[in-house]
Design a protein around this motif. Structure first.
Motif, PDB file in Angstrom:
ATOM      1  N   GLY A 257       0.817  -1.207   0.000  1.00 14.16           N
ATOM      2  CA  GLY A 257       0.000   0.000   0.000  1.00 14.16           C
ATOM      3  C   GLY A 257       0.846   1.250   0.000  1.00 14.16           C
ATOM      4  O   GLY A 257       1.541   1.547   0.976  1.00 14.16           O
ATOM      5  N   HIS A 258       0.829   1.988  -1.107  1.00 19.85           N
ATOM      6  CA  HIS A 258       1.529   3.266  -1.205  1.00 19.85           C
ATOM      7  C   HIS A 258       0.588   4.385  -0.774  1.00 19.85           C
ATOM      8  O   HIS A 258      -0.557   4.465  -1.233  1.00 19.85           O
ATOM      9  CB  HIS A 258       1.975   3.532  -2.647  1.00 19.85           C
ATOM     10  N   SER A 259       1.077   5.271   0.085  1.00 20.05           N
ATOM     11  CA  SER A 259       0.315   6.429   0.559  1.00 20.05           C
ATOM     12  C   SER A 259       0.962   7.704   0.033  1.00 20.05           C
ATOM     13  O   SER A 259       2.181   7.767  -0.104  1.00 20.05           O
ATOM     14  CB  SER A 259       0.296   6.470   2.092  1.00 20.05           C
ATOM     15  N   GLN A 260       0.125   8.722  -0.224  1.00 19.11           N
ATOM     16  CA  GLN A 260       0.661   9.975  -0.735  1.00 19.11           C
ATOM     17  C   GLN A 260      -0.101  11.167  -0.168  1.00 19.11           C
ATOM     18  O   GLN A 260      -1.334  11.165  -0.125  1.00 19.11           O
ATOM     19  CB  GLN A 260       0.598  10.004  -2.264  1.00 19.11           C
ATOM     20  N   VAL A 261       0.657  12.146   0.269  1.00 16.73           N
ATOM     21  CA  VAL A 261       0.105  13.430   0.685  1.00 16.73           C
ATOM     22  C   VAL A 261       0.191  14.369  -0.502  1.00 16.73           C
ATOM     23  O   VAL A 261       1.263  14.534  -1.097  1.00 16.73           O
ATOM     24  CB  VAL A 261       0.896  14.004   1.871  1.00 16.73           C
ATOM     25  N   VAL A 262      -0.922  14.977  -0.872  1.00 15.68           N
ATOM     26  CA  VAL A 262      -0.981  15.792  -2.086  1.00 15.68           C
ATOM     27  C   VAL A 262      -1.462  17.203  -1.753  1.00 15.68           C
ATOM     28  O   VAL A 262      -2.458  17.382  -1.042  1.00 15.68           O
ATOM     29  CB  VAL A 262      -1.933  15.165  -3.132  1.00 15.68           C
ATOM     30  N   HIS A 263      -0.724  18.181  -2.256  1.00 13.88           N
ATOM     31  CA  HIS A 263      -1.175  19.581  -2.283  1.00 13.88           C
ATOM     32  C   HIS A 263      -1.381  19.923  -3.752  1.00 13.88           C
ATOM     33  O   HIS A 263      -0.432  19.922  -4.535  1.00 13.88           O
ATOM     34  CB  HIS A 263      -0.126  20.509  -1.661  1.00 13.88           C
ATOM     35  N   ALA A 264      -2.623  20.178  -4.146  1.00 14.59           N
ATOM     36  CA  ALA A 264      -2.948  20.407  -5.556  1.00 14.59           C
ATOM     37  C   ALA A 264      -3.606  21.770  -5.726  1.00 14.59           C
ATOM     38  O   ALA A 264      -4.500  22.141  -4.960  1.00 14.59           O
ATOM     39  CB  ALA A 264      -3.878  19.307  -6.076  1.00 14.59           C
ATOM     40  N   THR A 265      -3.160  22.490  -6.756  1.00 10.42           N
ATOM     41  CA  THR A 265      -3.704  23.809  -7.069  1.00 10.42           C
ATOM     42  C   THR A 265      -4.399  23.759  -8.425  1.00 10.42           C
ATOM     43  O   THR A 265      -3.886  23.141  -9.371  1.00 10.42           O
ATOM     44  CB  THR A 265      -2.586  24.867  -7.077  1.00 10.42           C
ATOM     45  N   PHE A 266      -5.547  24.453  -8.519  1.00 15.38           N
ATOM     46  CA  PHE A 266      -6.404  24.379  -9.698  1.00 15.38           C
ATOM     47  C   PHE A 266      -6.639  25.764 -10.306  1.00 15.38           C
ATOM     48  O   PHE A 266      -6.396  26.796  -9.667  1.00 15.38           O
ATOM     49  CB  PHE A 266      -7.737  23.728  -9.322  1.00 15.38           C
ATOM     50  N   GLU A 267      -7.104  25.757 -11.529  1.00 18.31           N
ATOM     51  CA  GLU A 267      -7.423  27.013 -12.212  1.00 18.31           C
ATOM     52  C   GLU A 267      -8.616  27.712 -11.573  1.00 18.31           C
ATOM     53  O   GLU A 267      -8.684  28.948 -11.548  1.00 18.31           O
ATOM     54  CB  GLU A 267      -7.753  26.749 -13.693  1.00 18.31           C
ATOM     55  N   ARG A 268      -9.557  26.916 -11.079  1.00 16.93           N
ATOM     56  CA  ARG A 268     -10.796  27.463 -10.548  1.00 16.93           C
ATOM     57  C   ARG A 268     -10.922  27.169  -9.059  1.00 16.93           C
ATOM     58  O   ARG A 268     -10.306  26.246  -8.544  1.00 16.93           O
ATOM     59  CB  ARG A 268     -11.998  26.861 -11.311  1.00 16.93           C
ATOM     60  N   GLU A 269     -11.721  27.959  -8.412  1.00 16.48           N
ATOM     61  CA  GLU A 269     -11.953  27.766  -6.983  1.00 16.48           C
ATOM     62  C   GLU A 269     -12.601  26.410  -6.739  1.00 16.48           C
ATOM     63  O   GLU A 269     -13.453  25.956  -7.506  1.00 16.48           O
ATOM     64  CB  GLU A 269     -12.858  28.873  -6.445  1.00 16.48           C
TER      65      GLU A 269
END
Length: 356
Positions: A257-269
């Motif tokens: 089991g691979h775990s990942q912490v993600v901070h993602a930024t998008f074009e829209r709110e």
């Protein structure tokens, strides 16, 4: 009526190969012959595919005769040698190695993001992405389609089985050795003294009661091959060549089991409620997000599950149009065997339709 296609598992005796056999057994009615292929030293072994007991054949040019689709799970250098041989015989190859992934004439396919790319294979080869990338893509693809992904920062916590059977066995051996050492890991250098240098393999350092901030080989400027795969493969699969990606990959003392912490930024709110709505409906995604009741993704709950689990979804406090979330997936399932099976299903349907 279209004839049933013949399928091969190349690397049938390995950890992923065993899962491939189980998954193909579940859909056995879709296939004609199932052929098991491995190295010469494994030839002659008898392995189960559901109720059938099949003999493993040695890899060679003639072993691909009559095969329509072949799943390859071999080291990079071995795939580099044998994948073109199979493809030259008209076999559609789905290859799990890294060798062909960034070839512009080889599609890198994840069903949840770019299923149509499977039909555009000028070399007769389709690549399977890295297990870390594949754990991310179903969630990212759904959010990108709705909000437009601009950038992401990822920290992965990767299971020992990502290093194959050797990695899993090494973790168990280390845990067994430190299990009887009271207080191990509480004094300077004591774990190294308990385990000895022989337990540095295959992770480069002891993994029991430790984390190792290196997965893959070293590359330029201090990056690892795994970290660059997350960047480059995500860009290719999502069709976002300018996607900004930062990645740090860490090996942790988890079996599967691979775990990942993600901070993602998008074009829209984007709000948490909107993200929940999108991910609850997304193919290949299990929304597991009720933290007040201790419900969130964990590796121990991901083993054997087909979907990617996502939870701990929060709206970033200091970054506009951004989310923080936690993703977990079985690296041997969606990260390897299952994605290959799903891609083969796309090809099978295409080839059967062409027979009509």
């Amino acid at each position: 009526m279209a004839r049933k296609l013949n399928v091969a598992i190349v690397g049938a005796t390995g950890v992923v190969g065993s899962i491939m056999r189980r998954l193909i057994a579940k859909e056995r009615g879709n296939w004609g012959e199932v052929r098991l292929i491995a190295s010469a030293r494994s030839a002659g072994k008898r392995l189960e595919v559901g109720d059938e007991l099949l003999t493993v054949q040695a890899i060679g040019p003639d072993v691909f005769d009559g095969i329509d689709i072949a799943h390859f799970d071999l080291p990079d250098d071995v795939s580099a040698e044998w994948v073109p041989v199979a493809a030259a015989k008209g076999v559609v190859v789905i290859d799990k190695s890294a060798y062909f992934r960034m070839d512009p004439e080889v599609p890198l396919v994840c069903r949840e993001a770019n299923p149509g790319d499977a039909a555009n294979r000028p070399k007769g080869i389709i690549a399977n992405a890295n297990c870390t990338t594949l754990a991310l893509i179903p969630t990212l693809a759904a959010l990108n389609a709705e909000f437009g992904l601009v950038s992401m920062s990822v920290a992965s916590y990767q299971a020992a089985s990502g290093s194959g059977k050797e990695g899993l066995e090494a973790l168990y051996a280390q845990l067994q050795k430190v299990g009887g050492a009271d207080g191990a890991g509480t004094a300077g250098n004591d774990l190294r003294l308990v385990l000895g240098e022989e337990f540095n393999a295959p992770f480069g350092a002891p993994l029991a009661l430790n984390v190792v901030p290196k997965v893959g080989g070293w590359r330029e400027d201090g990056w690892t091959s795994e970290e660059l795969k997350v960047r480059n493969e995500s860009r290719k699969i999502l069709g976002l060549p300018d996607l900004k990606v930062a990645s740090t990959c860490v090996r942790v003392p988890v079996a599967v089991g691979h775990s990942q912490v993600v901070h993602a930024t998008f074009e829209r709110e984007v709000t948490v409620a909107e993200a929940h709505r999108v991910l609850a409906a997304a193919e290949g995604v299990d929304l597991v997000d009720d933290p007040e009741n201790m419900v969130f993704p964990m590796p121990i709950d991901s083993v054997g599950r087909e979907g990617t689990q996502v939870g701990r979804i929060r709206q970033s406090i200091d970054f506009p149009n951004s989310l923080e979330f936690f993703v977990v997936a079985d690296n041997l399932m969606k990260g390897a065997a299952l994605n290959s099976i799903e891609t083969a299903d796309l090809v099978r349907r295409e080839l059967e339709a062409a027979q009509q």
